[in-house]
Motif scaffolding. Sequence first.
Motif, PDB file in Angstrom:
ATOM      1  N   ASP A   1       0.950  -1.219   0.053  1.00 39.28           N
ATOM      2  CA  ASP A   1      -0.392  -0.288  -0.174  1.00 39.28           C
ATOM      3  C   ASP A   1       0.598   1.203  -0.184  1.00 39.28           C
ATOM      4  O   ASP A   1       0.444   2.571   0.017  1.00 39.28           O
ATOM      5  N   ASN A   2       2.060   1.329   0.092  1.00 34.85           N
ATOM      6  CA  ASN A   2       2.408   2.325  -0.510  1.00 34.85           C
ATOM      7  C   ASN A   2       2.731   2.644  -1.224  1.00 34.85           C
ATOM      8  O   ASN A   2       3.274   1.976  -2.915  1.00 34.85           O
TER       9      ASN A   2
ATOM     10  N   ASP B   1      -5.928   4.948  -4.835  1.00 35.66           N
ATOM     11  CA  ASP B   1      -5.371   5.382  -3.286  1.00 35.66           C
ATOM     12  C   ASP B   1      -4.100   6.116  -2.844  1.00 35.66           C
ATOM     13  O   ASP B   1      -3.659   6.670  -2.281  1.00 35.66           O
TER      14      ASP B   1
ATOM     15  N   ARG C   1      -3.904   6.514   0.681  1.00 35.62           N
ATOM     16  CA  ARG C   1      -4.780   6.756   1.405  1.00 35.62           C
ATOM     17  C   ARG C   1      -5.535   5.945   2.188  1.00 35.62           C
ATOM     18  O   ARG C   1      -5.769   4.461   1.179  1.00 35.62           O
ATOM     19  N   THR C   2      -6.064   5.712   2.960  1.00 39.66           N
ATOM     20  CA  THR C   2      -7.508   4.739   3.576  1.00 39.66           C
ATOM     21  C   THR C   2      -8.473   5.381   2.944  1.00 39.66           C
ATOM     22  O   THR C   2      -8.882   6.622   2.248  1.00 39.66           O
ATOM     23  N   PRO C   3      -9.323   4.390   2.505  1.00 39.15           N
ATOM     24  CA  PRO C   3     -10.661   4.354   1.574  1.00 39.15           C
ATOM     25  C   PRO C   3     -11.786   5.634   2.598  1.00 39.15           C
ATOM     26  O   PRO C   3     -12.045   6.265   2.102  1.00 39.15           O
ATOM     27  N   ALA C   4     -11.023   5.264   4.473  1.00 40.18           N
ATOM     28  CA  ALA C   4     -11.601   7.077   4.905  1.00 40.18           C
ATOM     29  C   ALA C   4     -11.358   7.980   4.182  1.00 40.18           C
ATOM     30  O   ALA C   4     -12.632   9.137   4.272  1.00 40.18           O
ATOM     31  N   THR C   5     -10.127   8.375   3.749  1.00 44.13           N
ATOM     32  CA  THR C   5      -9.880   9.125   3.320  1.00 44.13           C
ATOM     33  C   THR C   5     -10.036   9.390   1.760  1.00 44.13           C
ATOM     34  O   THR C   5     -10.386  11.000   1.452  1.00 44.13           O
ATOM     35  N   THR C   6     -10.195   8.506   0.702  1.00 44.17           N
ATOM     36  CA  THR C   6     -10.623   8.374   0.113  1.00 44.17           C
ATOM     37  C   THR C   6     -11.686   9.732   0.009  1.00 44.17           C
ATOM     38  O   THR C   6     -11.551  10.109  -1.494  1.00 44.17           O
TER      39      THR C   6
END
Length: 358
Positions: A84-85, A236, A350-355
């Motif tokens: 995820d990076n 993301d 980014r996490t789904p929430a911040t996306t």
Amino acid sequence: MSIRRLNLTLLAGCLMCTLSVTAADDLPAHHRDSGFGNPYAEKRNTNLFSVLRSRFFSDEWQRYDKERDQVPVTSPDLAAAPTDNATVTWIGHATVLVQHRGINVLTDPMFSNIASPISFLGPKRITQPAVALEDLPEIHAVVISHDHYDHLDTATIKALGNTPRYFVPLGVKRWFVNKGIAAERVDEMDWWDERRLEVDGEELVITATPSQHFSGRTLTDRNKTLWAAWSVAWTDFHTWFGGDTGYNPHQFKETAERLQQVDLGVIPIGAYKPRQMMGPIHVNPAEAVEIHKDLQARASMAIHWGAFILSAEGVLTPAEDLAIAREAAGLDEDTFAAWSVGETRHFPARTPATTAAR
Ligand code: ZN
Ligand code: ZN
């Protein structure tokens, strides 16, 4: 460097500048009858004497021979990023490799030694590309900001061939086809045009965004093709590549308003003196920081310095001036850094929430 060499370099650089006056007019649009223009640029002073004076008689120019070997260089690490990076490597000048979710994107690939149409004349590299062309991973997408020689290189594009898909500003596709690239591999786009690229189930959204610059590779094609910055968005991770640009307080704010959160701004900081000539077309580091702020980028990296000497500032001055501008803006070093050539950094997606937040 001999005086003869200096003069040849200067003449090549100035020829491009002098022949590329970009006059502002009252039209907001960037389309003109015979090509393209900048909606917000001031008219440039292209007085050759002022460049000669600042290039050969300024204190900074005297630093050239001392500093040309002092650009920081390190070894890249192109290994797969931690989960995820995103992995980002500065190959040099405006060439950046972004690797994320199995999709590899290259910006303005330039791997040749001289940024000029003539093999023995023109700005010569003072630092080599950090990765050899043959050592690159498979490149899925290439974005091109404009057709200047330090951003669009014949030998490099021929070597990359038909493997990547190329995203280019209006008018530049013909150049690719003339170099033997298949027309279906090249997407020619106007500002705000958007394309999608799918690679093994992962999707990339690529959008051409405005910049303030000019174009031309010969004496007769000034501003016949468009210039652009590029938004490259994974689901993301969103990076914005500025290419070559001057500053105005409109275009980058509009980019932030229209697109999702920028995770990494890739922003030029070099080739900005003398200001009366370079100001409208190349940001100085303080203006680069303004772009970073206008974009509301989470972080930014500096490009367009340390490889080709295209203007009158010292070799290391862009990085020094960036540090001053960054401090004045209250930003820490990691928020907008001048990397070493070849440096690789990882950026968390980014996490789904911040996306979903933007
Ligand atoms: Zn340019
Ligand atoms: Zn450039």
